[in-house]
Design a protein around this motif. Structure first.
Motif, PDB file in Angstrom:
ATOM      1  N   THR A  34       0.734  -1.125   0.174  1.00 26.09           N
ATOM      2  CA  THR A  34      -0.026   0.063  -0.029  1.00 26.09           C
ATOM      3  C   THR A  34       0.693   1.403  -0.212  1.00 26.09           C
ATOM      4  OG1 THR A  34      -0.231  -0.254   2.488  1.00 26.09           O
ATOM      5  CG2 THR A  34      -2.126  -0.811   1.285  1.00 26.09           C
ATOM      6  N   TYR A  38       0.006   4.985  -1.057  1.00 30.11           N
ATOM      7  CA  TYR A  38       0.062   6.281  -0.300  1.00 30.11           C
ATOM      8  C   TYR A  38       0.843   7.308  -0.703  1.00 30.11           C
ATOM      9  CZ  TYR A  38      -2.059   2.942   3.485  1.00 30.11           C
ATOM     10  OH  TYR A  38      -2.783   2.304   3.988  1.00 30.11           O
ATOM     11  N   SER A  99      -3.247   6.824  10.729  1.00 34.73           N
ATOM     12  CA  SER A  99      -4.265   7.038   9.826  1.00 34.73           C
ATOM     13  C   SER A  99      -5.008   8.565  10.151  1.00 34.73           C
ATOM     14  CB  SER A  99      -5.377   6.125   9.557  1.00 34.73           C
ATOM     15  OG  SER A  99      -6.160   6.111  10.974  1.00 34.73           O
ATOM     16  N   TYR A 161      -7.100  -1.796  -1.912  1.00 36.88           N
ATOM     17  CA  TYR A 161      -6.912  -0.515  -0.973  1.00 36.88           C
ATOM     18  C   TYR A 161      -6.829   0.531  -2.257  1.00 36.88           C
ATOM     19  CZ  TYR A 161      -5.676  -3.323   3.058  1.00 36.88           C
ATOM     20  OH  TYR A 161      -5.779  -4.058   4.315  1.00 36.88           O
ATOM     21  N   LYS A 162      -6.331   0.439  -3.238  1.00 39.44           N
ATOM     22  CA  LYS A 162      -6.212   1.487  -4.391  1.00 39.44           C
ATOM     23  C   LYS A 162      -7.822   2.070  -4.572  1.00 39.44           C
ATOM     24  CE  LYS A 162      -4.712   4.316  -7.385  1.00 39.44           C
ATOM     25  NZ  LYS A 162      -4.373   5.416  -7.077  1.00 39.44           N
ATOM     26  N   LEU A 164     -10.278   1.646  -2.424  1.00 39.23           N
ATOM     27  CA  LEU A 164     -10.939   2.224  -1.292  1.00 39.23           C
ATOM     28  C   LEU A 164     -10.201   3.732  -1.148  1.00 39.23           C
ATOM     29  CD1 LEU A 164     -12.426   2.221   1.238  1.00 39.23           C
ATOM     30  CD2 LEU A 164     -10.440   1.071   2.299  1.00 39.23           C
ATOM     31  N   GLU A 165      -8.817   3.865  -1.400  1.00 33.40           N
ATOM     32  CA  GLU A 165      -8.272   5.171  -1.418  1.00 33.40           C
ATOM     33  C   GLU A 165      -9.041   6.148  -2.304  1.00 33.40           C
ATOM     34  OE1 GLU A 165      -6.159   8.700  -2.346  1.00 33.40           O
ATOM     35  OE2 GLU A 165      -6.030   6.894  -3.572  1.00 33.40           O
ATOM     36  N   TRP A 170      -6.683   8.359   1.893  1.00 35.71           N
ATOM     37  CA  TRP A 170      -5.640   7.500   2.438  1.00 35.71           C
ATOM     38  C   TRP A 170      -6.084   7.293   3.926  1.00 35.71           C
ATOM     39  CZ3 TRP A 170      -2.284   8.630   6.228  1.00 35.71           C
ATOM     40  CH2 TRP A 170      -2.213  10.074   6.737  1.00 35.71           C
ATOM     41  N   THR A 172      -8.648   6.543   5.583  1.00 34.66           N
ATOM     42  CA  THR A 172      -9.556   5.380   5.641  1.00 34.66           C
ATOM     43  C   THR A 172      -8.992   4.311   5.177  1.00 34.66           C
ATOM     44  OG1 THR A 172     -11.419   7.002   5.093  1.00 34.66           O
ATOM     45  CG2 THR A 172     -11.844   4.676   5.039  1.00 34.66           C
ATOM     46  N   THR A 173      -8.262   4.181   4.230  1.00 39.03           N
ATOM     47  CA  THR A 173      -7.436   2.952   3.805  1.00 39.03           C
ATOM     48  C   THR A 173      -6.526   2.449   4.825  1.00 39.03           C
ATOM     49  OG1 THR A 173      -7.664   3.534   1.457  1.00 39.03           O
ATOM     50  CG2 THR A 173      -6.232   2.135   1.894  1.00 39.03           C
ATOM     51  N   SER A 177      -6.650  -1.038   6.953  1.00 41.42           N
ATOM     52  CA  SER A 177      -5.677  -2.052   6.891  1.00 41.42           C
ATOM     53  C   SER A 177      -5.090  -2.379   8.324  1.00 41.42           C
ATOM     54  CB  SER A 177      -4.642  -1.442   6.144  1.00 41.42           C
ATOM     55  OG  SER A 177      -3.616  -0.476   6.885  1.00 41.42           O
TER      56      SER A 177
END
Length: 405
Positions: A34, A38, A99, A161-162, A164-165, A170, A172-173, A177
């Protein structure tokens, strides 16, 4: 736990392998793959250059590398279960707190703490457990299969994750995680045991090595100080460092590279590559039990790059156990981790700095490729030295000599 183990249609050690694969999948996805998501997202959010964000992650890598020898030595003395139980708290809490970062310095501190927690999960703890639950060729197979999880993290979780971001942010991602890492480590803490004898079992051995199962387990091997005094250790560590500089740096910078070339499907391409490598790792991991020319295989893997991506994470535990034994695997692996991971720090930061300076990743990627060739040569020299009578004599005094190359 022993009663449950005896009801299983297969040896309990293989259940631990599955748990380790899932743990490596989730942790690798959360704390390695990830970062490529990021880097551009945090850079834009904080309004800073790529170098600053990459530096935060690479400082975390430095902490991870420096903590390795201490965690490894502790595991050798006390077992991996205590460390795995500690991982339930450290890494997930650090990810959740990070986060909420709103400034680079908070990212620096949070990711450094998370990186300490990462050493409690991968790669040393589960690899160490494999060296105790499996013997002979089955040990090579188990070590190979456990690394499948790392690739699965890129193949399955990176695209999720991508997405979701892109749909949230980022923050929340990273929060999600952290929760995922917490869940799998709770399961691992409940199921993993240091030795099969802890629940009344014997280590897993192949049928033609069954005689080993009738003998007391001999955990042979050089100590970390003894290993550090050998040329083989430094040749192996430097060679793998150059290999992983290319692998790790390109992975960290890949999505930003694709963005700089206006390729919108960068994350998808990276996840497909990870999926191909992961699929390849399964048969390779199973076949490892039949491999004898480990050093020759390592050179081919490093030079191949593409195939090396499939086999790369398997190299370290395989070469360490073949060259230095398993008695002090944790401390030796941690010492090597400090060298191999530490080198990646400079490679990735240097690549990001060159991009900020030149506006292109062409030069750093060429440098990474040249380093791979040098790394292959160093590992070949390691193999030559490891099979010399002097090194073999040291293994004899530690309890065993392995003459396969």
């Amino acid at each position: 736990m022993g009663a449950i183990a005896r009801r299983l249609p297969f040896h309990y050690g293989w259940l631990i392998v599955v748990v380790a694969i899932v743990a490596n999948t989730i942790t690798g996805g959360a704390m390695f793959w990830t970062t490529s998501v990021y880097v551009p997202a945090i850079s834009e959010d904080f309004g800073v250059g790529r170098t600053v964000v990459v530096a935060a992650f690479m400082i975390g890598q430095t902490v991870f590398a420096l903590a390795g020898p201490f965690v490894g030595r502790y595991i050798d003395q006390n077992g991996a279960v205590r460390v795995i139980r500690l991982s339930v708290f450290v890494a997930p809490a650090a990810l959740v707190l990070t986060s909420f970062a709103e400034a680079p310095w908070q990212l620096f501190i949070g990711w450094s703490i998370a990186s300490v927690g990462r050493t409690f999960i991968m790669p040393i703890p589960f690899n160490w457990v494999m060296t105790r639950w499996f013997e002979g060729r089955r040990r090579q197979t188990a070590l190979g299969l456990v690394t499948v999880g790392f690739g699965l993290g890129g193949a399955t979780l990176l695209p999720l994750y991508k997405v979701l971001e892109e749909r949230t942010d980022w923050h929340t991602t990273m929060l999600v995680s952290g929760i995922a890492v917490l869940a799998i480590q709770v399961i691992a803490a409940l199921l993993v045991r240091n030795h099969p004898a802890d629940i009344g079992l014997r280590p897993v051995v192949s049928a033609d090595e069954r005689r080993l199962d009738d003998l007391p387990a001999i955990e042979w091997g050089l100590s970390a100080p003894q290993s550090l005094r050998t040329p083989a250790f430094w040749l192996m560590s430097t060679g793998l460092m150059l290999f992983f500089i290319g692998q790790g740096s390109i992975t960290t910078l890949a999505i930003d590279f694709f963005d700089s070339r206006n390729v919108t499907a960068g994350a998808a391409a990276l996840s497909i590559a990870a999926l191909i490598r992961t699929v390849a790792r399964v048969p390779i991991g199973i076949a490892l039990g039949r491999v004898t020319r480990v050093y020759a295989l390592a050179v081919v893997v490093i030079l191949s790059q593409g195939v090396g991506g499939a086999f790369g994470p398997m190299l370290e535990p395989l070469l360490i156990t073949r060259t230095f034994g398993v008695r002090h695997y944790g401390a030796v692996s941690g010492s090597q981790q400090m060298v191999t991971t530490g080198g990646q720090v400079f490679g990735t930061i240097g690549g990001a700095a060159l991009y900020d300076l030149l506006g292109s990743y062409t030069l750093p990627f060429l440098i990474y490729s040249a380093g791979v060739g040098v790394g292959a040569g160093l590992v070949a020299l390691c193999g030559m030295i490891a099979m010399r009578p002097v090194h073999q004599a040291r293994l004899l005094t530690s309890g065993r000599s392995d003459t396969a190359s």
